[in-house]
Design an enzyme around this catalytic site. Structure first.
Site, mmCIF file in Angstrom:
data_model
loop_
_atom_site.group_PDB
_atom_site.id
_atom_site.type_symbol
_atom_site.label_atom_id
_atom_site.label_comp_id
_atom_site.label_asym_id
_atom_site.label_seq_id
_atom_site.Cartn_x
_atom_site.Cartn_y
_atom_site.Cartn_z
ATOM 1 N N TYR A 20 5.521 -10.321 7.293
ATOM 2 C CA TYR A 20 5.457 -8.862 7.445
ATOM 3 C C TYR A 20 5.905 -8.492 8.851
ATOM 4 C CZ TYR A 20 2.780 -7.939 3.143
ATOM 5 O OH TYR A 20 2.375 -7.804 1.840
ATOM 6 N N ASP A 48 0.829 -1.201 0.000
ATOM 7 C CA ASP A 48 0.000 0.000 0.000
ATOM 8 C C ASP A 48 0.864 1.252 0.000
ATOM 9 O OD1 ASP A 48 -2.235 1.574 0.160
ATOM 10 O OD2 ASP A 48 -3.101 0.538 1.875
#
Length: 625
Positions: free
Chosen positions: A236, A180
């Site tokens: 992540y 993003d």
């Protein structure tokens, strides 16, 4: 965006450059194709029988009508497809991109003809980047993206020919994990077809990239390889200040709702027990930090400051998402976003509902014929200065907080609720409970028990390992776990969120999110059998760690120090009078606003950024919505 578990199909390579592959498996495929062509020739449909009298002097392969016909000439089907694609691309560029494009680099016909034709190979490009200042990784015509800069560097380095520079589809570009806006990646992978004959091609590409984007290496792969389809799972990391675990201030809207509901439900003692060592935090801050400041003030100024602080802690949203009691007496909190005096800063909402800050220095807007404009520095009133001092004291107190082991254990308990396969429809957008693609598998979710201290702020590291993630999923998972801990809510809330009821879960700031690495265990076994090098970032461990320290972690820490992103995020959640987040109170999910059809429901503008409903079309992995 399409269903998340459906991989994007790589576009066919329309490129002018020949593709050469030499693996045994592909040789067998070529042999099979040859057999099929031989059989086709026997039936009169072989490739060579289609146009045995083709005019080699007709480079555009323009066909003409049959005997005795005056039909006009027409292009072959392949050329028609290419022309149609070029026309559509030009229309998009001229329309949405105002004639300029980050994903189409034009060259003249003469430049293309003069370039030497060289073979391109299917490769995996191992990359890392700091996402600050970029609109995510995925290339598009009008926004600055990571892939946009990489694509331009490939062309400048000669890894993509000029004939193919006008369209990334010609190189079959696919990314392993989409990130993003503002999200970082220490390790990510692109698969595409590049010209990699030069031994120093990696250095050439890096020479055309900014410092915050790095190509670690380029590895040959099989012609059918797609880094998205081949990725087994992804790691992540999420970094956040430990003060995120502090409870809402008791005088805030959410703080009062929690206390009132706990007393009403008879669970106040249980609530205070869950707060553990932070139950008296704000009482001590008021006594030791805030009261001494207020006592120094003139009585009239003190009364006005207390009124303003009370109003900003209890604001009701209008239908347009604006505070119902705007205060024109108080300017923007300069200590919340530290803007240099010589810069003019403006803010405007972006398409995804976030606020985009643009800065233009006086020098940049000055021309030779126009003298520099005089700086306009508005003087703050005594009340405004006093409010700023009090708010700065609150922020400083939060930064001094040091998390305890019991608090971290509660956070880990909340993260453990995500393990396994669950329905995460409430953790993304535009997905219903019945959508099978909302089911995702989480392998692990761990908080590092040893915080790190940067300047005055203590930071926590959370690492999550999953097969794939939907848009905003990780940031909403972090927000849910943190809200449970900071608000003393029961852990059962996580399991309830997997149910059919639609609830509003805010997305934690993108500032702290980083793709640690993708995993290719299955593909690497196949590569080993074929004698190819595995996709492994291990050989660059030292370089990657240095890059993370210099370009990713440093940017995170500096941006938080400058903009107080996490403080502003939780301050927004705590202080607006809305029932969207009351599921975190003892009243539970039934006390909160139930979302209706997400495509039709009008969301308050002030909450759109937190909820993520105004998405920018970029997911945290290769999935699409």
């Amino acid at each position: 965006m399409a269903a998340d578990d459906t991989p994007p199909v790589p576009a066919s390579a329309d490129a002018a450059d020949p593709v050469v592959e030499t693996t045994n498996a592909e040789s067998n495929d070529a042999a099979d194709n040859g057999d099929r062509n031989d059989r086709g020739q026997k039936r009169g449909r072989g490739r060579d029988n289609r146009n045995p009298n083709r005019d080699r002097n007709n480079p555009n392969n323009i066909k003409t009508g049959g005997f005795g016909s005056n039909k006009r000439d027409f292009l072959s089907k392949r050329d028609q497809v290419q022309d149609n694609r070029a026309a559509k691309r030009r229309k998009v560029i001229d329309g949405a991109a105002d004639g300029n494009s980050y994903m189409s680099i034009p060259f003249s016909t003469d430049e293309i003809a003069a370039e030497e034709r060289r073979p391109k190979r299917k490769v995996a490009v191992l990359i890392g980047y700091a996402g600050t200042g970029y609109h995510g990784i995925q290339i598009n015509h009008k926004e600055k993206t990571i892939e946009g800069d990489l694509f331009a560097a490939f062309v400048k380095a000669g890894a993509i020919s000029k004939a193919n520079a006008d369209d990334p589809k010609k190189s079959s570009l696919v990314r392993c994990a989409r990130t993003d806006k503002g999200v970082h990646a220490a390790a990510n992978v692109l698969s595409l077809k590049l010209i990699v004959e030069d031994e120093d091609i990696v250095d050439k590409i890096n020479s055309h990239l900014p410092d915050q984007i790095k190509v670690w290496g380029i590895q040959r792969v099989t012609n059918g390889f797609s880094c998205y389809q081949a990725c087994d799972s992804r790691w992540y990391e999420y970094l956040m200040p430990s003060y995120a675990l502090l409870p809402p201030q008791p005088q805030s809207f959410l703080g009062k709702k929690i206390i009132d509901a706990a007393k009403e439900k008879g669970t106040y003692d249980e609530y205070m027990y869950r707060l553990d060592d932070v139950k008296n935090f704000w009482e001590e801050v008021e006594k030791n930090d805030i009261q001494p400041i207020l006592e120094k003030m003139d009585p009239e100024i003190r009364a006005e400051v207390i009124r303003i602080l009370h109003d900003t802690a209890d604001q009701e949203l209008t239908d347009d998402g604006e505070p119902s009691k705007p205060n024109t007496d108080v300017a923007k909190d300069v200590e919340m976003k530290d803007t240099p005096a010589e810069e003019t800063t403006t803010t405007e909402p972006s398409k995804d509902g976030e606020v985009v800050t643009t800065e233009a220095t006086t020098e940049a807007t000055t021309t030779e014929t126009q003298p520099p404009a005089a700086k306009v520095e508005r003087e703050f009133t005594p009340v405004e200065l006093a409010v700023r001092e009090v708010k700065a004291a609150y922020v400083a107190a939060k930064r001094r907080y040091r998390v305890t082991a019991p608090r971290l254990e509660k956070l880990q308990e909340a993260l453990n609720q995500y393990l396994g396969t669950h329905n995460f429809h409430n953790y993304t957008i535009l997905k219903s409970h019945t959508d099978p693609s909302a089911r995702r598998h989480i392998k692990s979710f761990q908080v590092n028990p040893t915080p790190i201290r940067i300047n005055d702020t203590e930071w926590l590291s959370l690492k999550v390992h999953g097969q794939s993630f939907m848009m905003h999923q990780i940031r909403k998972m972090v927000a849910m776990a943190v809200l449970i801990v900071r608000c003393g809510a029961p852990m059962s809330l996580v399991n309830e969120s997997y149910g059919p009821r639609r609830i509003s879960i805010p997305k934690a700031p993108g500032l702290g999110l980083m793709l640690e690495r993708p995993v290719f265990d299955v593909s690497n076994k196949k590569f080993k059998e074929l004698g190819k090098e595995p996709i492994d970032f291990g050989k660059w461990d030292k370089e990657i760690q240095a890059f993370k320290d210099e370009h990713i972690y440093k940017r995170m820490f500096e941006l938080e120090e400058k903009e107080n992103s996490f403080h502003l995020f939780f301050n927004q959640i705590d202080n607006f009078r809305t029932d969207y987040f009351l599921w975190v109170t003892p009243g539970g999910i039934e006390a909160s606003h139930e979302r209706s059809d997400r495509t039709a429901e009008k969301i308050p503008k002030a909450l759109q950024a937190e909820l993520g409903d105004e998405a920018d079309g970029v997911a945290e992995d290769g999935s699409s919505n």
